[in-house]
Design a protein around this motif. Sequence first.
Motif, short mmCIF file in Angstrom:
data_model
loop_
_atom_site.label_atom_id
_atom_site.label_comp_id
_atom_site.label_asym_id
_atom_site.label_seq_id
_atom_site.Cartn_x
_atom_site.Cartn_y
_atom_site.Cartn_z
N ARG A 1 -38.94 18.18 -5.97
CA ARG A 1 -39.55 16.74 -6.00
C ARG A 1 -37.80 16.35 -6.39
O ARG A 1 -36.80 15.53 -5.21
N HIS A 2 -36.86 17.15 -6.70
CA HIS A 2 -35.32 16.70 -6.93
C HIS A 2 -34.65 17.87 -6.08
O HIS A 2 -33.64 17.91 -5.93
N ASP A 3 -35.74 18.73 -5.30
CA ASP A 3 -34.58 18.65 -4.54
C ASP A 3 -33.88 20.75 -4.50
O ASP A 3 -32.14 21.23 -4.69
N GLY A 4 -34.65 20.88 -6.17
CA GLY A 4 -33.69 21.94 -7.01
C GLY A 4 -33.11 23.34 -6.07
O GLY A 4 -33.28 24.12 -7.00
N TYR A 5 -33.22 23.57 -4.74
CA TYR A 5 -33.33 24.67 -4.25
C TYR A 5 -32.35 24.13 -2.74
O TYR A 5 -32.94 23.71 -2.32
N GLN A 6 -31.64 25.53 -2.30
CA GLN A 6 -31.56 26.08 -0.65
C GLN A 6 -32.54 26.90 -0.16
O GLN A 6 -33.55 26.87 0.15
N GLY B 1 -36.60 32.64 -10.05
CA GLY B 1 -36.42 33.54 -12.01
C GLY B 1 -35.82 31.34 -12.62
O GLY B 1 -35.61 31.73 -13.74
N GLN B 2 -35.02 30.24 -11.38
CA GLN B 2 -34.55 29.60 -12.59
C GLN B 2 -35.93 28.16 -13.25
O GLN B 2 -35.68 28.21 -13.99
N ILE B 3 -36.94 28.76 -12.02
CA ILE B 3 -38.10 28.09 -12.47
C ILE B 3 -38.92 28.39 -14.11
O ILE B 3 -38.92 27.62 -15.01
N CYS B 4 -38.92 29.43 -14.03
CA CYS B 4 -38.90 30.61 -15.40
C CYS B 4 -38.12 30.53 -16.37
O CYS B 4 -38.72 29.79 -17.42
N SER B 5 -37.14 30.36 -16.05
CA SER B 5 -35.99 30.06 -17.38
C SER B 5 -35.96 28.62 -17.55
O SER B 5 -35.99 28.28 -18.83
N ASN C 1 -29.04 19.10 -9.16
CA ASN C 1 -30.61 19.02 -8.41
C ASN C 1 -31.44 19.89 -9.49
O ASN C 1 -32.10 19.20 -10.28
N ILE C 2 -30.91 21.24 -10.03
CA ILE C 2 -32.02 22.13 -10.86
C ILE C 2 -31.83 21.69 -12.63
O ILE C 2 -32.75 20.66 -13.01
N ALA D 1 -35.41 13.64 -20.46
CA ALA D 1 -33.82 13.32 -20.69
C ALA D 1 -32.79 12.87 -19.80
O ALA D 1 -33.12 13.01 -18.24
N LYS D 2 -32.00 13.09 -19.51
CA LYS D 2 -30.94 12.66 -18.54
C LYS D 2 -29.91 13.87 -18.50
O LYS D 2 -29.55 14.42 -19.47
N ALA D 3 -29.52 13.90 -16.62
CA ALA D 3 -29.20 15.97 -16.51
C ALA D 3 -27.91 15.50 -17.15
O ALA D 3 -26.79 14.16 -17.34
#
Length: 212
Positions: free
Chosen positions: A136-141, A148-152, A199-200, A210-212
């Motif tokens: 949804r937030h385009d958290g990758y390119q 690894g980002q998602i597991c973390s 975006n992550i 929450a707020k980023a």
Amino acid sequence: MADSSEFTVSRRGVIVGGAASAMAASAPAEAQTKRSTMPADPPAMPVTLKVNGKAQTLSLDPRTTLLDTLREHLHLTGTKKGCDHGQCGACTVLVNGERINSCLSLALQHEGDSITTIEGLGTPEKLHPMQAAFVRHDGYQCGYCTPGQICSAVAVLDEIKRGVPSHVQADLTARPQASGMEMRERMSGNICRCGAYSNIADAMADVAGAKA
Ligand code: FES
Ligand code: FES
């Protein structure tokens, strides 16, 4: 007709040529001696891991990392090898719910442990809420660091929920909040070369409410 100087061999040329042939002749013998003095590979050892809910019994060289076990032996290539030195977080997986760098851990240390990789978090039909938020937030390119980002990120929200303190808390005894600063600090071991950080952070804030 060939110039007679073409066939002239200097004394220095003869010496250099002779030395080179002598070295070439002795090289295989030296290599053989070296090989025979090298220690033999250690015997393979059995280990049983519970990977994404399924028990996997393997016979491994005891020096095999958890990362190589997942990728090379179980063909779960979602977990990525970035630096292989514990510095980038690309290899992050969950072990009994806690995140670790799988490149720094030997598989044999995890007898009986429950390992979750990106393949075990969700499916293409039913994404984990964090996977859906990254989309949804385009958290990758390029996506290389993304598993690894998602597991973390999943583990970070769980740490905050369980009240595990971090370096950015003013009061270590207070309950941590899912603030932007808190989440960014806890994600600092996961490097993204594409710079998808904001975006992550948005994706994590979305899941945390929450707020980023
Ligand atoms: Fe493990 Fe980089 S590959 S931290
Ligand atoms: Fe490319 Fe992170 S999305 S390295």
